[in-house]
Design a protein around this motif. Structure first.
Motif, mmCIF file in Angstrom:
data_model
loop_
_atom_site.group_PDB
_atom_site.id
_atom_site.type_symbol
_atom_site.label_atom_id
_atom_site.label_comp_id
_atom_site.label_asym_id
_atom_site.label_seq_id
_atom_site.Cartn_x
_atom_site.Cartn_y
_atom_site.Cartn_z
ATOM 1 N N PHE A 39 -10.778 2.906 -3.764
ATOM 2 C CA PHE A 39 -10.002 4.168 -3.733
ATOM 3 C C PHE A 39 -10.260 5.164 -2.769
ATOM 4 O O PHE A 39 -11.561 5.070 -2.314
ATOM 5 C CB PHE A 39 -9.811 4.759 -5.321
ATOM 6 N N SER A 40 -9.499 5.905 -2.191
ATOM 7 C CA SER A 40 -9.549 7.100 -1.276
ATOM 8 C C SER A 40 -10.376 8.149 -2.340
ATOM 9 O O SER A 40 -10.148 8.455 -3.192
ATOM 10 C CB SER A 40 -8.703 7.731 -0.502
ATOM 11 N N SER A 41 -11.096 9.074 -1.270
ATOM 12 C CA SER A 41 -11.820 10.016 -2.298
ATOM 13 C C SER A 41 -11.962 11.570 -1.526
ATOM 14 O O SER A 41 -11.943 11.452 -0.326
ATOM 15 C CB SER A 41 -13.198 9.745 -2.691
ATOM 16 N N VAL A 42 -12.104 12.495 -2.310
ATOM 17 C CA VAL A 42 -12.628 13.817 -1.610
ATOM 18 C C VAL A 42 -13.811 14.155 -2.417
ATOM 19 O O VAL A 42 -13.799 14.187 -3.739
ATOM 20 C CB VAL A 42 -11.395 14.754 -1.795
ATOM 21 N N HIS A 43 -14.799 14.552 -1.646
ATOM 22 C CA HIS A 43 -16.037 14.837 -2.187
ATOM 23 C C HIS A 43 -16.540 16.330 -1.976
ATOM 24 O O HIS A 43 -16.197 16.868 -0.952
ATOM 25 C CB HIS A 43 -17.303 14.222 -1.418
ATOM 26 N N ALA A 140 -17.464 6.470 -14.018
ATOM 27 C CA ALA A 140 -16.209 6.845 -13.663
ATOM 28 C C ALA A 140 -15.818 6.160 -12.355
ATOM 29 O O ALA A 140 -14.424 5.877 -12.532
ATOM 30 C CB ALA A 140 -16.733 8.478 -13.338
ATOM 31 N N PHE A 141 -16.340 5.678 -11.471
ATOM 32 C CA PHE A 141 -16.185 5.019 -10.490
ATOM 33 C C PHE A 141 -15.321 3.665 -11.045
ATOM 34 O O PHE A 141 -14.138 3.224 -10.525
ATOM 35 C CB PHE A 141 -16.959 4.642 -9.439
ATOM 36 N N ILE A 153 -10.886 12.551 -6.916
ATOM 37 C CA ILE A 153 -11.702 13.826 -6.481
ATOM 38 C C ILE A 153 -13.179 13.736 -7.376
ATOM 39 O O ILE A 153 -12.947 13.991 -8.651
ATOM 40 C CB ILE A 153 -10.669 15.089 -6.916
ATOM 41 N N VAL A 154 -14.019 13.917 -6.554
ATOM 42 C CA VAL A 154 -15.434 13.906 -7.285
ATOM 43 C C VAL A 154 -16.464 14.991 -6.830
ATOM 44 O O VAL A 154 -16.536 15.528 -5.620
ATOM 45 C CB VAL A 154 -16.182 12.622 -6.510
ATOM 46 N N GLU A 171 -12.696 10.555 2.566
ATOM 47 C CA GLU A 171 -11.624 11.039 3.477
ATOM 48 C C GLU A 171 -11.765 12.547 3.893
ATOM 49 O O GLU A 171 -11.397 12.869 4.973
ATOM 50 C CB GLU A 171 -10.241 10.857 2.834
ATOM 51 N N ALA A 172 -12.479 13.364 3.122
ATOM 52 C CA ALA A 172 -12.776 14.576 3.321
ATOM 53 C C ALA A 172 -14.077 15.052 2.381
ATOM 54 O O ALA A 172 -14.085 14.652 1.382
ATOM 55 C CB ALA A 172 -11.583 15.628 3.367
#
Length: 214
Positions: A39-43, A140-141, A153-154, A171-172
């Motif tokens: 999956f794509s993610s924002v950290h 969670a993952f 969103i992590v 991704e960001a």
């Protein structure tokens, strides 16, 4: 294992304390099929506002039609608040299933290695014991992968550079305002703490940060 027993087991992992580093999380994710790659993610790291920032970004993506996971900590009332998909909390039954599955991976990963020192042969058991946060991060993952989320969103648990969530290639990256925060682990100055939070920055990945004190 019932839900109460699963939660008791998870909280029991707190006996391992806080261990900054990525090795244990990476190994457990590998044993779980590296779900973070699906999956794509924002950290998101920072001292203040990272929880609300995470929730806002998740809401925006969900409103845009993406299936969105959200991983935050700590919880207010129930453990299930920590892991959500499209703002629906993980169920108690799913917590039990994932706890049992990941616990089995930890227990079955024990390797017996023989090493020789001179003429003496010693049996050495190499094991790894995840902390509460490392275990729950993997949970969670794995949950997000199985729920087929488009985005996750992590929120970091603490710091960033050596936080268990920093196995992601997002991704960001987002860094909210920084203040004195877990100084016993992250450092006694704002600069030192900022350096740890900035550890979520990756080559080629955009970084968004709020206004900071000099």
């Amino acid at each position: 294992m019932g839900y109460a027993a699963a939660i008791d087991y998870l909280y029991g992992l707190q006996k391992h304390g806080i261990k900054l580093g990525l090795d244990t999380t990476a190994k457990l994710l590998f044993l779980s099929g590296n779900p973070q790659n699906y999956f794509s993610s924002v950290h998101i790291a920072g001292t203040n506002g990272k929880g609300s920032t995470s929730a806002i970004i998740a809401s925006i993506l969900q409103a845009a039609g993406f299936r969105t996971g959200l991983f935050t900590s700590p919880h207010l009332v129930s453990f299930t608040e920590r892991i959500r998909v499209n703002n629906e909390e993980i169920t108690e039954g799913e917590v039990v299933e994932l706890t049992e599955e990941i616990k089995l991976k930890v227990e079955s990963s024990k390797l017996k290695v023989k090493s020789k020192t001179g003429n003496t042969e010693h049996s050495i058991f190499h094991t790894f014991e995840p902390t509460f946060f490392e275990f729950v991060t993997v949970m969670a993952f794995l949950y997000f992968k199985r729920k087929d989320v488009d985005w996750a969103i992590v929120e970091t648990g603490m710091g960033g550079r050596l936080d268990a969530t920093n196995v992601l290639l997002p991704e960001a990256s987002v860094i909210t305002s920084i203040n004195y925060d877990h100084s016993e682990f992250l450092g006694n100055t704002i600069s030192a703490i900022a350096e740890e939070k900035a550890g979520i920055i990756k080559d080629g990945v955009p970084v968004i940060t709020s206004a900071q004190e000099p």
